[in-house]
Design a protein around this motif. Sequence first.
Motif, PDB file in Angstrom:
ATOM      1  N   GLY A  32       0.810  -1.211   0.000  1.00 30.66           N
ATOM      2  CA  GLY A  32       0.000   0.000   0.000  1.00 30.66           C
ATOM      3  C   GLY A  32       0.842   1.260   0.000  1.00 30.66           C
ATOM      4  O   GLY A  32       0.553   2.223  -0.727  1.00 30.66           O
ATOM      5  N   ILE A  33       1.907   1.278   0.808  1.00 29.00           N
ATOM      6  CA  ILE A  33       2.790   2.441   0.864  1.00 29.00           C
ATOM      7  C   ILE A  33       3.489   2.643  -0.475  1.00 29.00           C
ATOM      8  O   ILE A  33       3.603   3.779  -0.986  1.00 29.00           O
ATOM      9  CB  ILE A  33       3.811   2.278   2.005  1.00 29.00           C
ATOM     10  N   ALA A  34       3.968   1.551  -1.083  1.00 25.69           N
ATOM     11  CA  ALA A  34       4.642   1.661  -2.381  1.00 25.69           C
ATOM     12  C   ALA A  34       3.694   2.219  -3.440  1.00 25.69           C
ATOM     13  O   ALA A  34       4.090   3.059  -4.270  1.00 25.69           O
ATOM     14  CB  ALA A  34       5.169   0.290  -2.803  1.00 25.69           C
ATOM     15  N   ALA A  35       2.428   1.768  -3.421  1.00 26.41           N
ATOM     16  CA  ALA A  35       1.458   2.266  -4.399  1.00 26.41           C
ATOM     17  C   ALA A  35       1.195   3.755  -4.204  1.00 26.41           C
ATOM     18  O   ALA A  35       1.128   4.523  -5.179  1.00 26.41           O
ATOM     19  CB  ALA A  35       0.159   1.471  -4.285  1.00 26.41           C
ATOM     20  N   ARG A  36       1.034   4.203  -2.948  1.00 29.98           N
ATOM     21  CA  ARG A  36       0.777   5.618  -2.691  1.00 29.98           C
ATOM     22  C   ARG A  36       1.983   6.482  -3.068  1.00 29.98           C
ATOM     23  O   ARG A  36       1.826   7.584  -3.602  1.00 29.98           O
ATOM     24  CB  ARG A  36       0.433   5.839  -1.212  1.00 29.98           C
ATOM     25  N   ARG A  37       3.185   5.978  -2.829  1.00 28.54           N
ATOM     26  CA  ARG A  37       4.379   6.746  -3.195  1.00 28.54           C
ATOM     27  C   ARG A  37       4.499   6.865  -4.708  1.00 28.54           C
ATOM     28  O   ARG A  37       4.913   7.901  -5.239  1.00 28.54           O
ATOM     29  CB  ARG A  37       5.625   6.078  -2.621  1.00 28.54           C
ATOM     30  N   ARG A  38       4.106   5.805  -5.406  1.00 30.57           N
ATOM     31  CA  ARG A  38       4.195   5.828  -6.865  1.00 30.57           C
ATOM     32  C   ARG A  38       3.140   6.754  -7.468  1.00 30.57           C
ATOM     33  O   ARG A  38       3.413   7.503  -8.408  1.00 30.57           O
ATOM     34  CB  ARG A  38       4.027   4.411  -7.401  1.00 30.57           C
ATOM     35  N   LEU A  84      -2.896   5.778   3.720  1.00 31.86           N
ATOM     36  CA  LEU A  84      -3.578   4.482   3.792  1.00 31.86           C
ATOM     37  C   LEU A  84      -4.741   4.539   4.777  1.00 31.86           C
ATOM     38  O   LEU A  84      -5.815   3.982   4.525  1.00 31.86           O
ATOM     39  CB  LEU A  84      -2.594   3.383   4.204  1.00 31.86           C
ATOM     40  N   PHE A  85      -4.527   5.210   5.907  1.00 35.68           N
ATOM     41  CA  PHE A  85      -5.580   5.279   6.915  1.00 35.68           C
ATOM     42  C   PHE A  85      -6.640   6.323   6.572  1.00 35.68           C
ATOM     43  O   PHE A  85      -7.813   6.138   6.885  1.00 35.68           O
ATOM     44  CB  PHE A  85      -4.966   5.586   8.283  1.00 35.68           C
ATOM     45  N   ALA A 139     -10.931   1.563   6.931  1.00 35.08           N
ATOM     46  CA  ALA A 139     -11.576   0.305   7.305  1.00 35.08           C
ATOM     47  C   ALA A 139     -10.635  -0.877   7.085  1.00 35.08           C
ATOM     48  O   ALA A 139     -10.521  -1.768   7.929  1.00 35.08           O
ATOM     49  CB  ALA A 139     -12.860   0.118   6.506  1.00 35.08           C
ATOM     50  N   ARG A 140      -9.941  -0.868   5.943  1.00 35.57           N
ATOM     51  CA  ARG A 140      -9.046  -1.983   5.633  1.00 35.57           C
ATOM     52  C   ARG A 140      -7.818  -1.979   6.523  1.00 35.57           C
ATOM     53  O   ARG A 140      -7.487  -2.984   7.168  1.00 35.57           O
ATOM     54  CB  ARG A 140      -8.629  -1.912   4.161  1.00 35.57           C
ATOM     55  N   TYR A 141      -7.122  -0.841   6.581  1.00 32.27           N
ATOM     56  CA  TYR A 141      -5.853  -0.813   7.306  1.00 32.27           C
ATOM     57  C   TYR A 141      -6.069  -0.718   8.814  1.00 32.27           C
ATOM     58  O   TYR A 141      -5.232  -1.205   9.588  1.00 32.27           O
ATOM     59  CB  TYR A 141      -4.989   0.329   6.773  1.00 32.27           C
ATOM     60  N   GLY A 142      -7.173  -0.148   9.248  1.00 29.90           N
ATOM     61  CA  GLY A 142      -7.520  -0.251  10.660  1.00 29.90           C
ATOM     62  C   GLY A 142      -7.770  -1.691  11.058  1.00 29.90           C
ATOM     63  O   GLY A 142      -7.407  -2.125  12.157  1.00 29.90           O
ATOM     64  N   GLY A 143      -8.391  -2.456  10.138  1.00 28.01           N
ATOM     65  CA  GLY A 143      -8.592  -3.880  10.387  1.00 28.01           C
ATOM     66  C   GLY A 143      -7.281  -4.625  10.539  1.00 28.01           C
ATOM     67  O   GLY A 143      -7.152  -5.534  11.379  1.00 28.01           O
ATOM     68  N   ALA A 197     -10.478   2.454  11.991  1.00 27.25           N
ATOM     69  CA  ALA A 197     -11.407   1.937  10.989  1.00 27.25           C
ATOM     70  C   ALA A 197     -12.670   2.779  10.876  1.00 27.25           C
ATOM     71  O   ALA A 197     -13.274   2.854   9.806  1.00 27.25           O
ATOM     72  CB  ALA A 197     -11.771   0.489  11.310  1.00 27.25           C
ATOM     73  N   ILE A 198     -13.090   3.408  11.974  1.00 26.07           N
ATOM     74  CA  ILE A 198     -14.364   4.143  11.941  1.00 26.07           C
ATOM     75  C   ILE A 198     -14.176   5.651  11.962  1.00 26.07           C
ATOM     76  O   ILE A 198     -15.154   6.390  11.893  1.00 26.07           O
ATOM     77  CB  ILE A 198     -15.272   3.739  13.123  1.00 26.07           C
TER      78      ILE A 198
END
Length: 693
Positions: A493-499, A512-513, A518-522, A664-665
Motif C-alpha cells: 500500500g505504501i509503495a502504491a501511494r508513493r508511486r 492508507l488510513f 476500514a481496511r488498514y484499521g482492520g 477503521a471508523i
Amino acid sequence: MLSTLGYASVIAGLMGALLAVAAGAHAGLGRSGGETSTALARRAAYFAFFAMSGGMAVMEVALLTHDFSVEYVARVGSLETPTYYTAISLWSSLEGSILFWAWILAGYGALLAFTRRREWDAHRAAGGRVTAIQGGLAQGLRTTPLVIAVIGVVQLFFFGLLAGPANPFGIVDPAPLNGPGPNPLLQNHPLMGLHPPMLYFGFVGMTIPFAFAIAGLVRGNVEARWLRDSRRWMVAGWAFLTMGIIGGGWWSYEVLGWGGAWAWDPVENASFLPWLTATAFLHSAMVQERRGMLKTWNLSLMIGTFLLTLFGTFLTRSGVIDSVHAFTEGVIGPVFLGFIAFVALGSLALIGWRSNRLHAAGQVESAVSRESAFILNNLLLVGFTFTVLLGTMWPLVVEALRGDRISVGPPYFDSVASPIGLALLFLMGIGPALPWRRTSREQIARSFAGPVIMGLTAGVGALAFGMRAFLPILTIVFAAFVLTTIFQEFQKGIAARRRIAERSVGGALADLFTRNGARYGGYVVHVGVVVIALAISVAWTWKSEREMTLRPGERLAIADYEIEFVEAWGREEAHRYVIGATFDAYRDGREIGQEQPRLNFYTATQQTIATPSVKSSLTSDLYLTLMAVEPERGEHVTVRAIVNPGIVWLWIGGMIMGLGALLAIWPRRRDRMQAVGAELVAEPAADAPPRVA
C-alpha cells in the motif's frame, strides 16, 4: 421526592419511546406525512434520551447524598463506601444496571437520529424533488425512521422493566439509617469504573446494526446498503465489547488473586458469545458488499448477535447461574426470555417473508480466494460460538432435566478454543493476502513465500529458547506468518501511494488510513489479536508458581525473582479493615521495590477479599497474593507468588485492537463530502421486484 422525580423520568422516557415507534413506523411505512413523522420520531428519540438522563442524574444524586428512602440506594448504598465506589455502584446491582443500560440505549437512539439528520436537510435543499429525480423515495428518508422505530421497540422493553419489575426508584418507609454497600468485589479496584461501562456500551451498541437489519427487511432493502449504513455502528459496538472483555480480564487478574485473566465463567462466556458472532459478521459483510453473497447469513449473524446480547443480560440478571459477575436473583428472567422469543420469532418471520430477495447474486469461484477464506473464518467463529454456548448452558440443561448440578470447566473450553483459535490465527494471515474470485499459483508463491519462511524461522527460534509444547510453538509460527503478511500489505500500500502521489513513507502511511481506514484499521486490529495470542502462549507456557510460609527476614525465590518478608500490618478504613504484609522484591539480585498484598475484611457483609500486589514489566509480572497472617506464630505469613512472563502484552494487545477499531471508523473527508449524496439513493418500493447486486 427523588423517588418520584426519578420514576417520572422513566415514565417520560417510556412515552418518548412509544412516540418514536409510532412516528417512525408511520414515516417508514406510510404513504403520506413522511417529513412530519420523521421529524417527530427524531425529536422523540432526543426526548427519550433527555428523560432517561434525568433519571440517571436523580439516581446519582440519591446515591451520593445517601438518600436511603430510595429503594436502590438502601440496597447498595453505605455511608462508609468511598465516593468513587458510591458513584459507580449505579451498575453494581440489578435495577441500577438496567437503568444504566436504558440510558445508554436512549443515547444511542438520539445519536443515530442526530447523525442521520442530513437526509431531510438534503431533501429540503432539493425542494422535495428527490423522489422525482431518482424515480423513487430516497432510501434514507424511509429507512431511518424505521430504524428509530425498531430502537424504540427495544427501548419500550427496557424502559418498561424500569417502570415495572426492575423499578430502582421504589420508596422505603421508614428509611434505614445506613445500607450494606455494594458487593465487596465491586469496590475493591478502580477498574470497576471502566470494565462494566465498556461492556454495556458494547452490548447496547449492537442494537443499532440490528435495527438497520430489521428496517432493511421491512423495506425490502436486503442488498449491501444496510451493511454500509450500520458498519461504523457495528465496529464501534464491537470495539467497546472488546475493551470490556479485555478490561474484565484485567479486573479479574488484579482483583481475584488467582493470577489468571480468563476462567470461562458463564458470564465471561456471555460477553464472549456476541463478540464471536459480531467478528464473523464484520468479515462476512465484506463478502456481501464485494460479491453479493451471504445475504441471509449476514442478516442472521446480526440478529443472532443482538439475541446473544439479550441472552447474556438474561444470564447475568435472572439468577439461573452462580458467578462472581452475576447479580442476585431477580424476577425479570421470564420477561427477558419472552422478549428474546419475540425478537427471534419476529426476525425469522421477516427473513422468511423476504426470502425471495435473499438469493445470492454471486458464488464462490475458487476454493483459494478471499471470499473462501472469509467463509471458512465465519464457519470457525460460529462453530466456536456454538461450542462455548453448549458448554455454558449444559449444566443448566442437566439441572433442569435431572436435578443434578454439574459444571463444565476450563479443560472443555480450552480443548475447543486452542485448535479453533489457531485455525483462526492462520486464516488472519491467509485471507487478506488472497485476491477476490480466484488465485493463481504464481500469486500464492509471491504472497506467501516470505510469511512461510518467517513463520518457520520463528518456530525454530522458539525451540532454541527451550519451548517444547506443541501448541505454543505453533502459535508463534502462525503469529510470525500473520505479522509478515500484514507487513507486506502495508508495504504494498505504501509503495502504491508513493508511486501514485509521490508521497514520503510517512505521508503514504497516513494516506492508507485516511483513504481506506476500514481496511488498514482492520490490519491493526489483527496485529492486536496476534499480540494477545503470543502473550497467552508465553505466559501460560512459562508461568511459575510457589506458595510458602515466611517469617520476617525470610525469602522466597521464584524464577528470576526473590521476595523478602519485612512485616505484617493492619489499618482500619472507613468501609473495611485491612491486613497486609510488606515484602522487598528483587530481580536478578537487584531490588525493584516493595510490594504489599492485602486481605480486606468488609464489616457490613462479613466478607474477606484478598487483593494481590502486581509488579508489572514488559517482560514479566511478579504477582503476590497474601493467603494468611498468623500473628500467634510470631507474624508468620503465607504468600503465593506467581511469575507470569509477558502477560502485560495481553492488555497492550487489547489497546492495539481498540486503536485499530478507532482508525477503521474515524470519519474521513471523503465520507463527509459524500454523506449527503449517499443518502439520496433510490430504494425499491416494498413490493418492487428485487434488484441484482
